[in-house]
Motif scaffolding. Structure first.
Motif, PDB file in Angstrom:
ATOM      1  N   SER A  24      92.469  83.189  96.517  1.00 36.82           N
ATOM      2  CA  SER A  24      92.369  82.298  97.304  1.00 36.82           C
ATOM      3  C   SER A  24      93.059  81.159  96.468  1.00 36.82           C
ATOM      4  O   SER A  24      92.763  80.960  95.475  1.00 36.82           O
ATOM      5  N   ASP A  76      93.072  76.790  96.766  1.00 43.92           N
ATOM      6  CA  ASP A  76      92.785  75.545  97.513  1.00 43.92           C
ATOM      7  C   ASP A  76      93.953  74.605  97.444  1.00 43.92           C
ATOM      8  O   ASP A  76      94.562  74.150  96.371  1.00 43.92           O
ATOM      9  N   ASN A 111      93.555  82.043 102.066  1.00 45.47           N
ATOM     10  CA  ASN A 111      93.152  83.307 101.447  1.00 45.47           C
ATOM     11  C   ASN A 111      94.283  84.276 101.214  1.00 45.47           C
ATOM     12  O   ASN A 111      95.482  84.005 101.620  1.00 45.47           O
ATOM     13  N   THR A 148      91.732  75.843 102.067  1.00 47.70           N
ATOM     14  CA  THR A 148      92.020  77.150 101.277  1.00 47.70           C
ATOM     15  C   THR A 148      92.690  78.101 102.063  1.00 47.70           C
ATOM     16  O   THR A 148      92.270  78.187 103.142  1.00 47.70           O
TER      17      THR A 148
END
Length: 164
Positions: free
Chosen positions: A59, A61, A90, A88
């Motif tokens: 993931s 951010d 994924n 975020t």
């Protein structure tokens, strides 16, 4: 029909495919790429928008990230606004960003125009600001992290042309 950029094709306002070019990443290499872009869809359509996909296994951010068009300048870049404040992305996830100062209205309009209803599989965020807008005559997109490092390849596209 949706044509992903990773096949080096995009659709612009007049609805014709265009050739895209991805340039080098200046700084760190990440697994996130701009995968589709569209200049304004015209009357009754949508605002400018572009899509990113996380091809990595982790993931990411994206808090503090910004985008710019073909000036590729961090100083001219505008912040990304994330749906529900969740920044975020994924692994394998795709997000769409719509140019809008009124995302509460424009994002639902985007989904209604393209799919007929809100997508549950793809989140949509927004961006807005002076000097940032995708031109149907050709333009570019790049993303920066909060430190000003380019984190995606620079993507450029030319004016759309009809197939002959």
């Amino acid at each position: 029909m949706r044509l992903p950029l990773h096949r080096l094709v995009a659709i612009v306002a007049i609805g014709f495919p265009v050739c895209l070019t991805a340039g080098p990443v200046i700084g760190q290499v990440t697994s996130i790429s701009v995968t589709e872009a569209m200049s304004s869809s015209g009357v009754g359509g949508t605002a400018d928008w572009w899509e990113i996909t996380n091809y990595g296994t982790s993931s990411l951010d994206m808090a503090g990230w910004k985008m710019d068009d073909n000036s590729f300048s961090f100083a001219a870049a505008v912040p990304l606004v994330f749906p529900g404040g969740v920044s975020t992305i994924n692994p394998g996830e795709t997000m769409v960003f719509v140019e809008s100062a009124a995302p509460g209205t424009d994002i639902p309009n985007f989904w209604n125009f393209w799919t007929g209803s809100q997508s549950s599989a793809v989140r949509a965020g927004s961006y807005t600001g002076s000097g940032v807008g995708l031109s149907s005559a050709g333009d570019g997109i790049v993303l920066f992290n909060g430190s000003g490092v380019e984190v995606t390849p620079r993507v450029t596209f030319e004016i759309g042309r009809a197939h002959v």
